[in-house]
Write a protein that holds these residues in place. Structure first.
Motif, PDB file in Angstrom:
ATOM      1  N   LYS A 154       0.844  -1.202   0.000  1.00  0.00           N
ATOM      2  CA  LYS A 154       0.000   0.000   0.000  1.00  0.00           C
ATOM      3  C   LYS A 154       0.879   1.252   0.000  1.00  0.00           C
ATOM      4  O   LYS A 154       0.642   2.196  -0.749  1.00  0.00           O
ATOM      5  N   GLU A 155       1.910   1.237   0.829  1.00  0.00           N
ATOM      6  CA  GLU A 155       2.805   2.391   0.930  1.00  0.00           C
ATOM      7  C   GLU A 155       3.696   2.538  -0.309  1.00  0.00           C
ATOM      8  O   GLU A 155       3.874   3.643  -0.811  1.00  0.00           O
ATOM      9  N   ILE A 156       4.224   1.446  -0.796  1.00  0.00           N
ATOM     10  CA  ILE A 156       5.146   1.531  -1.942  1.00  0.00           C
ATOM     11  C   ILE A 156       4.410   1.916  -3.225  1.00  0.00           C
ATOM     12  O   ILE A 156       4.977   2.587  -4.080  1.00  0.00           O
ATOM     13  N   SER A 157       3.156   1.517  -3.316  1.00  0.00           N
ATOM     14  CA  SER A 157       2.398   1.848  -4.532  1.00  0.00           C
ATOM     15  C   SER A 157       2.139   3.354  -4.637  1.00  0.00           C
ATOM     16  O   SER A 157       1.898   3.864  -5.731  1.00  0.00           O
ATOM     17  N   LYS A 158       2.225   4.061  -3.540  1.00  0.00           N
ATOM     18  CA  LYS A 158       2.071   5.523  -3.554  1.00  0.00           C
ATOM     19  C   LYS A 158       3.297   6.201  -4.159  1.00  0.00           C
ATOM     20  O   LYS A 158       3.218   7.338  -4.603  1.00  0.00           O
ATOM     21  N   LYS A 159       4.418   5.492  -4.163  1.00  0.00           N
ATOM     22  CA  LYS A 159       5.693   6.075  -4.571  1.00  0.00           C
ATOM     23  C   LYS A 159       6.086   5.741  -5.994  1.00  0.00           C
ATOM     24  O   LYS A 159       6.959   6.383  -6.563  1.00  0.00           O
ATOM     25  N   ILE A 160       5.497   4.706  -6.538  1.00  0.00           N
ATOM     26  CA  ILE A 160       5.861   4.290  -7.904  1.00  0.00           C
ATOM     27  C   ILE A 160       4.674   4.468  -8.824  1.00  0.00           C
ATOM     28  O   ILE A 160       3.585   4.128  -8.520  1.00  0.00           O
TER      29      ILE A 160
END
Length: 160
Positions: A154-160
């Motif tokens: 959930k968190e990493i998908s905000k960054k990529i």
């Protein structure tokens, strides 16, 4: 942090992350690894596996020959008896647990063979590995089991 909400999110957002993986595989692999590793550390500062143990309750690791040798020795039983008692061969011809939850999981969510657990258990949920792009589909599936993986994705998908 609500662990059930995180695993429910992992199940509900399956298609979103199947699409996201295609995009993420094109990212710089070193950068992707760095982000995963940072979020892995963050997630496990917030989430206590002993509260959840969903992986031990619902899935099975693959047991390699060395795992079988180590565990049968610990349990003081012949390897063949260990296999007959605890394992079966799955569709990929790997040894996996005969049933869930894991026979070695206690009511307190502690593993009775923790020091000798299989490599797959030691490495789970695999979010601190190198070359994460290679196992993104597995990581997506693990969102349905592990709240920490859902949090990380959930968190990493905000960054990529």
């Amino acid at each position: 942090m609500n662990l059930k909400e995180l695993t429910d999110y992992g199940k509900a957002e399956k298609e979103t992350y199947v699409k996201w993986i295609k995009k993420a595989k094109k990212a710089n692999s070193r950068s992707l690894d760095d982000q995963f590793h940072k979020l892995h550390q963050e997630a496990f500062r917030k989430i206590d596996c002993l509260v959840c143990a969903n992986c031990c309750k619902t899935t099975s690791p693959i047991f390699r020959d060395v795992d079988i040798k180590r565990l049968s020795k610990r349990l003081r039983m012949p390897e063949s008896k260990f296999i007959d008692t605890y394992l079966k061969i799955d569709e990929d011809q790997d040894y996996v647990l005969r049933s869930s939850p894991c026979a070695f999981l206690g009511d307190d969510n502690y593993c009775s063979v923790y020091e000798d657990r299989p490599l797959a258990c030691r490495e789970y949920p695999h979010t601190d590995r190198k070359n994460m792009y290679q196992i993104l589909p597995l990581t997506r599936k693990n969102m349905e089991v592990c709240p920490a993986v859902s949090y990380i994705m959930k968190e990493i998908s905000k960054k990529i």
